[in-house]
Design a protein around this motif. Structure first.
Motif, PDB file in Angstrom:
ATOM      1  N   SER A 182     141.897  12.878  37.745  1.00 36.84           N
ATOM      2  CA  SER A 182     140.432  12.876  37.721  1.00 36.84           C
ATOM      3  C   SER A 182     139.817  11.688  38.451  1.00 36.84           C
ATOM      4  O   SER A 182     139.131  11.859  39.457  1.00 36.84           O
ATOM      5  CB  SER A 182     139.927  12.914  36.269  1.00 36.84           C
ATOM      6  OG  SER A 182     140.345  14.102  35.642  1.00 36.84           O
ATOM      7  N   TYR A 237     139.163  11.214  42.171  1.00 35.92           N
ATOM      8  CA  TYR A 237     138.358  12.236  42.847  1.00 35.92           C
ATOM      9  C   TYR A 237     136.881  12.169  42.449  1.00 35.92           C
ATOM     10  O   TYR A 237     136.105  13.068  42.741  1.00 35.92           O
ATOM     11  CB  TYR A 237     138.972  13.618  42.567  1.00 35.92           C
ATOM     12  CG  TYR A 237     140.418  13.617  43.001  1.00 35.92           C
ATOM     13  CD1 TYR A 237     140.777  13.844  44.321  1.00 35.92           C
ATOM     14  CD2 TYR A 237     141.432  13.249  42.100  1.00 35.92           C
ATOM     15  CE1 TYR A 237     142.091  13.756  44.748  1.00 35.92           C
ATOM     16  CE2 TYR A 237     142.757  13.154  42.513  1.00 35.92           C
ATOM     17  CZ  TYR A 237     143.075  13.399  43.842  1.00 35.92           C
ATOM     18  OH  TYR A 237     144.380  13.294  44.260  1.00 35.92           O
ATOM     19  N   ARG A 238     136.532  11.095  41.739  1.00 39.51           N
ATOM     20  CA  ARG A 238     135.128  10.905  41.331  1.00 39.51           C
ATOM     21  C   ARG A 238     134.829   9.402  41.319  1.00 39.51           C
ATOM     22  O   ARG A 238     135.741   8.579  41.391  1.00 39.51           O
ATOM     23  CB  ARG A 238     134.891  11.487  39.940  1.00 39.51           C
ATOM     24  CG  ARG A 238     135.689  10.767  38.862  1.00 39.51           C
ATOM     25  CD  ARG A 238     135.337  11.269  37.468  1.00 39.51           C
ATOM     26  NE  ARG A 238     136.298  10.774  36.488  1.00 39.51           N
ATOM     27  CZ  ARG A 238     136.298  11.128  35.216  1.00 39.51           C
ATOM     28  NH1 ARG A 238     135.402  11.988  34.767  1.00 39.51           N
ATOM     29  NH2 ARG A 238     137.186  10.625  34.382  1.00 39.51           N
ATOM     30  N   VAL A 239     133.569   9.080  41.185  1.00 39.91           N
ATOM     31  CA  VAL A 239     133.184   7.692  41.019  1.00 39.91           C
ATOM     32  C   VAL A 239     133.572   7.277  39.603  1.00 39.91           C
ATOM     33  O   VAL A 239     133.211   7.949  38.639  1.00 39.91           O
ATOM     34  CB  VAL A 239     131.662   7.522  41.226  1.00 39.91           C
ATOM     35  CG1 VAL A 239     131.250   6.085  40.955  1.00 39.91           C
ATOM     36  CG2 VAL A 239     131.271   7.950  42.628  1.00 39.91           C
ATOM     37  N   ARG A 291     136.742  12.073  47.740  1.00 36.03           N
ATOM     38  CA  ARG A 291     135.793  12.693  46.802  1.00 36.03           C
ATOM     39  C   ARG A 291     135.063  13.893  47.404  1.00 36.03           C
ATOM     40  O   ARG A 291     134.452  14.673  46.696  1.00 36.03           O
ATOM     41  CB  ARG A 291     134.753  11.655  46.344  1.00 36.03           C
ATOM     42  CG  ARG A 291     135.321  10.566  45.448  1.00 36.03           C
ATOM     43  CD  ARG A 291     134.226   9.912  44.621  1.00 36.03           C
ATOM     44  NE  ARG A 291     133.155   9.381  45.458  1.00 36.03           N
ATOM     45  CZ  ARG A 291     133.056   8.095  45.837  1.00 36.03           C
ATOM     46  NH1 ARG A 291     133.956   7.209  45.444  1.00 36.03           N
ATOM     47  NH2 ARG A 291     132.064   7.704  46.591  1.00 36.03           N
ATOM     48  N   LYS A 340     140.591  18.870  46.249  1.00 34.00           N
ATOM     49  CA  LYS A 340     140.200  18.947  44.847  1.00 34.00           C
ATOM     50  C   LYS A 340     140.626  20.267  44.193  1.00 34.00           C
ATOM     51  O   LYS A 340     140.894  20.317  43.001  1.00 34.00           O
ATOM     52  CB  LYS A 340     138.689  18.705  44.715  1.00 34.00           C
ATOM     53  CG  LYS A 340     138.317  17.274  45.142  1.00 34.00           C
ATOM     54  CD  LYS A 340     136.993  16.802  44.589  1.00 34.00           C
ATOM     55  CE  LYS A 340     135.812  17.338  45.337  1.00 34.00           C
ATOM     56  NZ  LYS A 340     134.537  16.724  44.912  1.00 34.00           N
ATOM     57  N   ALA A 384     143.378  20.315  41.063  1.00 36.76           N
ATOM     58  CA  ALA A 384     143.097  21.089  39.838  1.00 36.76           C
ATOM     59  C   ALA A 384     144.303  21.922  39.442  1.00 36.76           C
ATOM     60  O   ALA A 384     144.639  22.037  38.257  1.00 36.76           O
ATOM     61  CB  ALA A 384     141.884  21.989  40.051  1.00 36.76           C
ATOM     62  N   LYS A 397     146.788  19.579  37.941  1.00 36.77           N
ATOM     63  CA  LYS A 397     146.337  19.126  36.624  1.00 36.77           C
ATOM     64  C   LYS A 397     146.578  20.201  35.565  1.00 36.77           C
ATOM     65  O   LYS A 397     147.026  19.905  34.455  1.00 36.77           O
ATOM     66  CB  LYS A 397     144.843  18.778  36.671  1.00 36.77           C
ATOM     67  CG  LYS A 397     144.331  18.243  35.354  1.00 36.77           C
ATOM     68  CD  LYS A 397     142.862  17.862  35.420  1.00 36.77           C
ATOM     69  CE  LYS A 397     142.395  17.315  34.079  1.00 36.77           C
ATOM     70  NZ  LYS A 397     140.977  16.963  34.080  1.00 36.77           N
ATOM     71  N   GLU A 453     137.925  20.033  29.950  1.00 37.60           N
ATOM     72  CA  GLU A 453     138.418  18.994  30.852  1.00 37.60           C
ATOM     73  C   GLU A 453     139.161  19.510  32.080  1.00 37.60           C
ATOM     74  O   GLU A 453     139.659  18.717  32.872  1.00 37.60           O
ATOM     75  CB  GLU A 453     139.288  17.999  30.080  1.00 37.60           C
ATOM     76  CG  GLU A 453     138.439  17.122  29.169  1.00 37.60           C
ATOM     77  CD  GLU A 453     139.234  16.017  28.477  1.00 37.60           C
ATOM     78  OE1 GLU A 453     140.464  15.950  28.652  1.00 37.60           O
ATOM     79  OE2 GLU A 453     138.602  15.230  27.755  1.00 37.60           O
ATOM     80  N   TYR A 488     137.994  21.256  34.723  1.00 38.70           N
ATOM     81  CA  TYR A 488     137.225  21.007  35.953  1.00 38.70           C
ATOM     82  C   TYR A 488     136.033  20.117  35.610  1.00 38.70           C
ATOM     83  O   TYR A 488     134.977  20.612  35.200  1.00 38.70           O
ATOM     84  CB  TYR A 488     136.746  22.324  36.573  1.00 38.70           C
ATOM     85  CG  TYR A 488     137.886  23.224  36.974  1.00 38.70           C
ATOM     86  CD1 TYR A 488     138.473  23.112  38.232  1.00 38.70           C
ATOM     87  CD2 TYR A 488     138.403  24.161  36.082  1.00 38.70           C
ATOM     88  CE1 TYR A 488     139.547  23.915  38.597  1.00 38.70           C
ATOM     89  CE2 TYR A 488     139.479  24.974  36.433  1.00 38.70           C
ATOM     90  CZ  TYR A 488     140.043  24.842  37.691  1.00 38.70           C
ATOM     91  OH  TYR A 488     141.100  25.636  38.046  1.00 38.70           O
ATOM     92  N   ILE A 489     136.227  18.839  35.768  1.00 35.39           N
ATOM     93  CA  ILE A 489     135.195  17.874  35.398  1.00 35.39           C
ATOM     94  C   ILE A 489     134.029  17.953  36.382  1.00 35.39           C
ATOM     95  O   ILE A 489     134.238  17.936  37.601  1.00 35.39           O
ATOM     96  CB  ILE A 489     135.832  16.462  35.365  1.00 35.39           C
ATOM     97  CG1 ILE A 489     136.838  16.415  34.198  1.00 35.39           C
ATOM     98  CG2 ILE A 489     134.788  15.375  35.241  1.00 35.39           C
ATOM     99  CD1 ILE A 489     137.665  15.162  34.142  1.00 35.39           C
ATOM    100  N   GLU A 531     131.786  16.017  37.499  1.00 42.56           N
ATOM    101  CA  GLU A 531     131.607  14.979  38.526  1.00 42.56           C
ATOM    102  C   GLU A 531     132.521  15.209  39.725  1.00 42.56           C
ATOM    103  O   GLU A 531     132.273  14.696  40.813  1.00 42.56           O
ATOM    104  CB  GLU A 531     131.965  13.616  37.947  1.00 42.56           C
ATOM    105  CG  GLU A 531     131.099  13.137  36.828  1.00 42.56           C
ATOM    106  CD  GLU A 531     131.858  12.112  36.007  1.00 42.56           C
ATOM    107  OE1 GLU A 531     132.514  12.531  35.027  1.00 42.56           O
ATOM    108  OE2 GLU A 531     131.821  10.919  36.347  1.00 42.56           O
ATOM    109  N   ILE A 532     133.624  15.941  39.515  1.00 44.24           N
ATOM    110  CA  ILE A 532     134.553  16.204  40.611  1.00 44.24           C
ATOM    111  C   ILE A 532     134.201  17.533  41.290  1.00 44.24           C
ATOM    112  O   ILE A 532     134.116  17.618  42.513  1.00 44.24           O
ATOM    113  CB  ILE A 532     136.009  16.249  40.097  1.00 44.24           C
ATOM    114  CG1 ILE A 532     136.356  14.923  39.419  1.00 44.24           C
ATOM    115  CG2 ILE A 532     136.972  16.553  41.234  1.00 44.24           C
ATOM    116  CD1 ILE A 532     137.703  14.921  38.729  1.00 44.24           C
ATOM    117  N   TYR A 533     133.987  18.550  40.467  1.00 44.97           N
ATOM    118  CA  TYR A 533     133.681  19.887  41.005  1.00 44.97           C
ATOM    119  C   TYR A 533     132.162  20.006  41.033  1.00 44.97           C
ATOM    120  O   TYR A 533     131.551  20.698  40.245  1.00 44.97           O
ATOM    121  CB  TYR A 533     134.417  20.936  40.168  1.00 44.97           C
ATOM    122  CG  TYR A 533     135.896  20.630  40.262  1.00 44.97           C
ATOM    123  CD1 TYR A 533     136.629  21.053  41.373  1.00 44.97           C
ATOM    124  CD2 TYR A 533     136.516  19.790  39.333  1.00 44.97           C
ATOM    125  CE1 TYR A 533     137.956  20.683  41.537  1.00 44.97           C
ATOM    126  CE2 TYR A 533     137.840  19.416  39.495  1.00 44.97           C
ATOM    127  CZ  TYR A 533     138.550  19.861  40.604  1.00 44.97           C
ATOM    128  OH  TYR A 533     139.858  19.480  40.778  1.00 44.97           O
TER     129      TYR A 533
END
Lengths: 426, 426
Positions: free
Chosen positions: A185, A188-190, A209, A215, A219, A222, B332, B334-335, B337-339
């Motif tokens: 996670s 791939y994000r701030v 990002r 991404k 997934a 993950k 959790e 696909y968060i 902020e990422i997607y």
């Protein structure tokens, strides 16, 4: 003296604790006056003491309620010590040559007493930074991975045994959760914990990002990590979780252990070897005699790449040999009455190993990426003092990892992966 | 009167048990003189009593230590009743319209007291054999599958909640083991429990055992079934586990529930619809007026196929609607902020639904095969008296299922699957 509830140990308490614990005191000769105790926990999570007595040494590891390197702001259950002890015992039974002994485990104290891996054992990552070749590394680590992964999977175990063990290790969810966050996670994000060699990698971090295809692939990995209980994996098998000498290889610190995808372990190890390889070019430049050291380091890079390839090749060989050897056993994945001729046996093995290879590349790449743009970096890069050079190495490694994650299914053999690793000209 | 340990109930004991249990006696009006009790367990596993009182009726289900339809030679833990009660409660919370209420659960007695699904509720399979159209079936069952599968997956839940629930349901391993055996193993080997319409299908049964490609595919599905904890699935969602009227659809008997692949539930339902469809041609022939009934049955087949297609289409719609609705929630996988853009949201949904579609076809085909050549058959075929005709239907269904299992990845939409189902000319 017995501790009935958790207390973080200091030197004094530790001394008393050992005195009161026969399974520990016997290992150091039952003499307590001349004990030397040294705190050496350079890892991210725990306190680790080396206790040296007159006739022997031990290691005491204690987990605290938070992640040591971040502090109390990132809590983390002490129960991880229980799962570490459990995994150590289980893995040692399967592979005693490469997993050290546990002398003592105290659940309320989250404390493990274990073998001291005596000098010249050092952390593999440090050996790789120092440019030391370990001729038996591929042989040993492939042995460890083949035995622990095969024997805790449904290739070896019955559904009943497997599900019972899966249920037990579901208890280690906080650690799984942590891995899921920092590997799949945060990069791939701030995230407040992310950092990177700025400003050089600013644009690259943004690109990670913004990469939709990357991404999507992360997934998928993950979901495998969170849902697929394939084998009891170490869960954090990077080059900092391995101690080595020229003829010994010992895997340590399986506190992230749980039933997950095999490729996560193999990928962690190989991905970190690839990082070591990318870091070499940065180290080369740090020394003045570019030419001499250039040749030395080039040959060291070649050794790393050879080890990378051999590790997979030997793993493949050992894993399928175990499979052949135990195919009449209690493993329920491929029942011999069904997979009953050499042709189909070969077909299912090929398919299994191909899928595992692609998982390995995917997870390996994910582990590389997170070490460059996520919370926890690797000394391989961090030890390159010149930020511009370090960034160049990291950038190349990041590009390679992104390609590997996205294109992993196009690779058929580890030799192809090795060939795809670029030579940097810094 | 209280039972402190397990006793199999008979009518007399059951009467005493209800009298002593307020949550049950209140449902039948607290009158015990005029109770009528009827044992109706026509399923494979348990004893089921309908208890009719002056002001209400209840169902009492008790699990025994073995599989009822096979006998004491095939033991099966009574603990399945615990998991059935647990799944019923969980699923009812998520989808109260299609899951009945549990009034009482007694773990030591392996006993569930639950709502009596009053007439004209009948088992869907019997309705399908009788040629009854259920206009709301696709709407209802897709609702049930979308809600229960989505809300117990990582699309809706946190890793912490998910792993805790996975661990609990690992306890239902004996039932998983049974499914693994009868669905993924026995049909592909010689097993004393297998049977089929002999001699007509003798060669076909052999062909299943000799089909390497089929056996590779079934291994992949078995591994997903045993290793992938994707959602809390019903675990046995065939048309015998659904009770219907023209405007009500109730899912019963989730004793096989555990955290497994979503496609196993959807496939079970759709695969059994396809079996019903193949059986229609056999039923047509049983009646004398080929022409009139032929037309009627042709139109009924079309209704089944429409229901098949609609079930998937509506499931797809409802499932992705839930996803959109909860994408800012605690799930959790696909968060947000990422997607974080419409394009990637669409891409990940498309990929997820495509994979789920192929899983569904694979598991559906596996469930069809096992009902033709394995231990437990379906009344849809069994009620075709003429063995030769029955065999012809079964043979066609088996061929279709084998094709579907092997070629499932080539299908892009359920309409293509429907088009591929042949019309039999018996």
């Amino acid at each position: 003296m017995a501790f009935t509830e958790f207390r973080p140990l200091d030197e004094k308490l530790l001394r008393e604790y050992i005195k009161a614990t026969p399974s520990l005191s016997s290992k150091i000769g039952n003499e307590f006056d001349d004990l030397t105790i040294k705190e050496v926990g350079d890892g991210n999570l725990n306190f680790v003491y080396i206790v040296v007595g007159t006739s022997g040494s031990i290691v005491i590891k204690q987990a605290l309620e938070y992640i040591r390197c971040i502090g109390e702001s990132w809590p983390m259950t002490r129960e991880r010590a229980y799962f570490e002890a459990l995994a150590l015992k289980e893995h040692r039974q399967l592979c005693p040559d490469h997993v050290h002994e546990v002398y003592h485990f105290d659940r309320p104290m989250s404390l493990i007493g274990m073998r001291f891996l005596e000098p010249p054992h050092i952390i593999l990552r440090k050996g790789l930074i120092a440019g030391i070749e370990y001729p038996l590394l591929a042989e040993h680590i492939s042995e460890y991975m083949a035995k622990t992964l095969f024997c805790t999977s449904l290739l070896y175990r019955s559904t009943m045994e497997h599900k019972r063990a899966v249920a037990e290790f579901c208890g280690n969810v906080e650690l799984c959760n942590h891995t899921a966050r920092v590997v799949f996670s945060d990069p791939y994000r701030v995230s407040q914990y992310n950092h990177w060699t700025s400003p050089y990698l600013d644009r690259d971090v943004e690109a990670v990002r913004e990469d939709n295809y990357l991404k999507i692939e992360i997934a998928e990995l993950k979901s495998k990590f969170c849902e697929r209980a394939q084998a009891l994996i170490h869960g954090d098998l990077h080059t900092g979780s391995v101690m080595v000498t020229l003829d010994s290889t010992q895997v340590i610190d399986p506190e992230f252990a749980f039933y997950g995808p095999m490729g996560f372990d193999i990928g962690a190890f190989l991905g970190n070897l690839i990082l070591a390889c990318f870091a070499q070019d940065g180290h080369a430049n740090q020394r003045n005699d570019r030419k001499v050291f250039g040749i030395v380091l080039q040959s060291y890079k070649e050794w790393i790449l050879r080890t990378l390839e051999e590790t997979w090749t030997l793993f493949h060989k050992k894993f399928t040999a175990l499979w052949d050897q135990h195919k009449g056993g209690s493993g329920e994945a491929y029942i011999p009455e069904i997979y009953n001729n050499p042709e189909i046996q070969q077909l299912v093995q090929q398919k299994f190993m191909k899928d595992l290879f692609h998982d390995t590349l995917g997870f390996g790449a994910a582990k590389m990426i997170r070490r460059i743009v996520g919370v926890a970096h690797v000394e391989d890069f961090e030890s390159i003092k010149d930020a511009r050079k370090r960034a160049a190495c990291e950038q190349a490694a990041l590009e390679f990892a992104k390609m590997l994650l996205k294109e992993r299914r196009k690779f058929q053999a580890m030799a192809e992966v090795v060939s795809a690793i670029p030579n940097l000209h810094l």
